[in-house]
Design a protein around this motif. Structure first.
Motif, short mmCIF file in Angstrom:
data_model
loop_
_atom_site.label_atom_id
_atom_site.label_comp_id
_atom_site.label_asym_id
_atom_site.label_seq_id
_atom_site.Cartn_x
_atom_site.Cartn_y
_atom_site.Cartn_z
N HIS A 293 -33.83 -67.89 22.23
CA HIS A 293 -33.09 -67.89 20.96
C HIS A 293 -32.13 -66.70 20.97
O HIS A 293 -32.46 -65.63 21.51
CB HIS A 293 -34.09 -67.78 19.80
CG HIS A 293 -33.51 -68.14 18.49
ND1 HIS A 293 -32.85 -67.23 17.70
CD2 HIS A 293 -33.49 -69.32 17.82
CE1 HIS A 293 -32.45 -67.85 16.60
NE2 HIS A 293 -32.82 -69.12 16.64
N HIS B 284 -38.97 -76.13 8.28
CA HIS B 284 -38.37 -75.49 9.45
C HIS B 284 -39.24 -75.76 10.68
O HIS B 284 -40.44 -75.99 10.58
CB HIS B 284 -38.23 -73.97 9.22
CG HIS B 284 -37.45 -73.31 10.30
ND1 HIS B 284 -38.06 -72.74 11.40
CD2 HIS B 284 -36.11 -73.18 10.51
CE1 HIS B 284 -37.12 -72.27 12.22
NE2 HIS B 284 -35.93 -72.53 11.69
N SER C 79 -27.82 -69.45 13.73
CA SER C 79 -27.85 -69.26 15.18
C SER C 79 -27.13 -70.42 15.89
O SER C 79 -26.70 -70.27 17.03
CB SER C 79 -29.30 -69.17 15.67
OG SER C 79 -29.97 -70.38 15.42
N MET D 220 -43.70 -67.71 8.29
CA MET D 220 -43.49 -69.15 8.46
C MET D 220 -44.81 -69.91 8.39
O MET D 220 -44.83 -71.12 8.19
CB MET D 220 -42.80 -69.42 9.80
CG MET D 220 -41.31 -69.14 9.76
SD MET D 220 -40.45 -70.46 8.88
CE MET D 220 -38.74 -69.95 9.14
N ASP E 236 -33.54 -76.93 12.15
CA ASP E 236 -33.19 -75.51 12.21
C ASP E 236 -32.53 -75.12 10.89
O ASP E 236 -32.34 -75.96 9.99
CB ASP E 236 -32.35 -75.19 13.46
CG ASP E 236 -30.96 -75.82 13.46
OD1 ASP E 236 -30.53 -76.39 12.43
OD2 ASP E 236 -30.28 -75.75 14.50
N PHE F 172 -35.31 -67.03 2.10
CA PHE F 172 -33.85 -67.14 2.12
C PHE F 172 -33.40 -68.59 2.28
O PHE F 172 -32.30 -68.96 1.85
CB PHE F 172 -33.24 -66.24 3.22
CG PHE F 172 -33.42 -66.75 4.63
CD1 PHE F 172 -32.61 -67.73 5.15
CD2 PHE F 172 -34.42 -66.22 5.44
CE1 PHE F 172 -32.78 -68.19 6.45
CE2 PHE F 172 -34.60 -66.68 6.74
CZ PHE F 172 -33.78 -67.67 7.25
#
Ligand code: 13P
Ligand code: SF4
Length: 301
Positions: A197, A24, A129, A262, A40, A63
């Motif tokens: 975002h 990511h 998103s 992350m 993304d 996830f």
């Protein structure tokens, strides 16, 4: 070992194990640099569905690896940092979705990919998103429950005639950015465009020049004549922007907006994961089968 030795070792291991490495945009720079694909959530879900390798190494949060495992049950899906959880995905459970369905029987349920497999299994369709509005507009129902991100739901509600019902979940990384951060960043960088975002709060979105997914931001900056950009998202993306958009200058809207989960994936963990083919992400088939319907419906749109 030098950075080059580590990179060579990972590439050799990936070849030997017939593995593709997905990362990511928020991963640490070194991990982004050894990945086959950096993207993304939507791009990574598509890659997980389409790539032919037998093994997927997911450098991201749980996830994302779960989504890959649901889409490709025949593949080995590795999550090198098994403790990399998305707190937002933990803000709603399958039982909450069943309760919402009872309360609003006519509504369609759209689950953000940042949810557990159990929640996806209870939902009609997923979104990210990058495609949330498109997904909502594709539905025949006039009433739509969007979960769990209240900010994404409110953002979509600006552009649709449908009634959007929301769940009070949020991403702590984006939700902590404020209009005061915007004022400060605009003063420091008066010529910069502000990209945020859709997980940001509505008052921050009101002040932005553009709203994009992470890869949407990279594409926007690449195509723009402008040089300076303030980005209202996790700063891990700056490495990817600098690689893909030479000559551009990028400033984070908030230095505090770091997603600790992350950052749990390291090059050492990727090596260990490839060597041992652990830790594997496995989703029980009775849940995966129902969750797959919601994810595949999204990928078809
Ligand atoms: P995207 O990369 O899909 O925009 O998602 C951002 C995010 O918060 C992922 O956890
Ligand atoms: Fe979850 Fe937010 Fe981190 Fe994305 S940035 S993984 S939504 S906590």
């Amino acid at each position: 070992m030098t950075a080059r030795d580590i990179s060579t070792k990972i590439r050799l291991l990936a070849e030997e194990k017939n593995a593709v490495i997905l990362a990511h945009n928020y991963q640490v720079a070194g991990v982004q640099d050894i990945a086959d694909i950096v993207g993304d959530s939507l791009e990574l879900a598509r890659a997980a569905a389409e790539r032919r390798e037998e093994t997927i190494v997911f450098c991201g949060v749980d996830f994302m690896a779960e989504t890959a495992a649901i889409l490709s049950p025949e593949k080995t899906v590795l999550l090198p940092a098994p403790d990399a959880h998305c707190p937002m995905a933990g803000m709603i459970a399958g039982g909450d979705v069943r309760m919402l369905r009872e309360r609003f029987p006519d509504a369609a349920v759209v689950a953000y990919v940042n949810t557990t497999a159990e929640v996806k299994a209870e939902s009609d369709i997923c979104c990210t998103s990058a495609n949330a509005l498109k997904i909502v507009e594709s539905l025949k129902e006039d009433q739509v429950i969007m979960l769990p991100d209240r900010n994404l739901a409110r953002y979509v509600a600006r552009f649709t005639e449908k009634e959007i019902l929301l769940w009070e979940g949020y991403c702590y990384v984006h939700d902590r950015m404020t209009s005061a951060d915007v004022s400060r960043a605009r003063l420091d960088h008066p010529d910069a465009e502000l990209l945020v975002h859709p997980e940001c709060r509505p008052d921050v979105i009101d002040l932005a020049d553009y709203v994009h997914s992470t890869s949407g931001m990279i594409r926007h900056i690449y195509a723009s004549d402008k040089v300076d950009f303030i980005i209202g998202t996790e700063p891990g993306i700056i490495h990817q922007i600098e690689k893909q958009c030479p000559g551009k200058r990028v400033y984070p809207l908030s230095e505090k907006a770091v997603c600790m989960n992350m950052k749990k994936t390291s090059l050492e963990k990727v090596i260990q994961s490839l060597e041992t083919l652990t830790p594997q992400m496995v989703v029980p088939e009775e849940i995966a089968a129902r969750a797959r319907v919601a994810i595949e419906r999204m990928l078809q749109i």
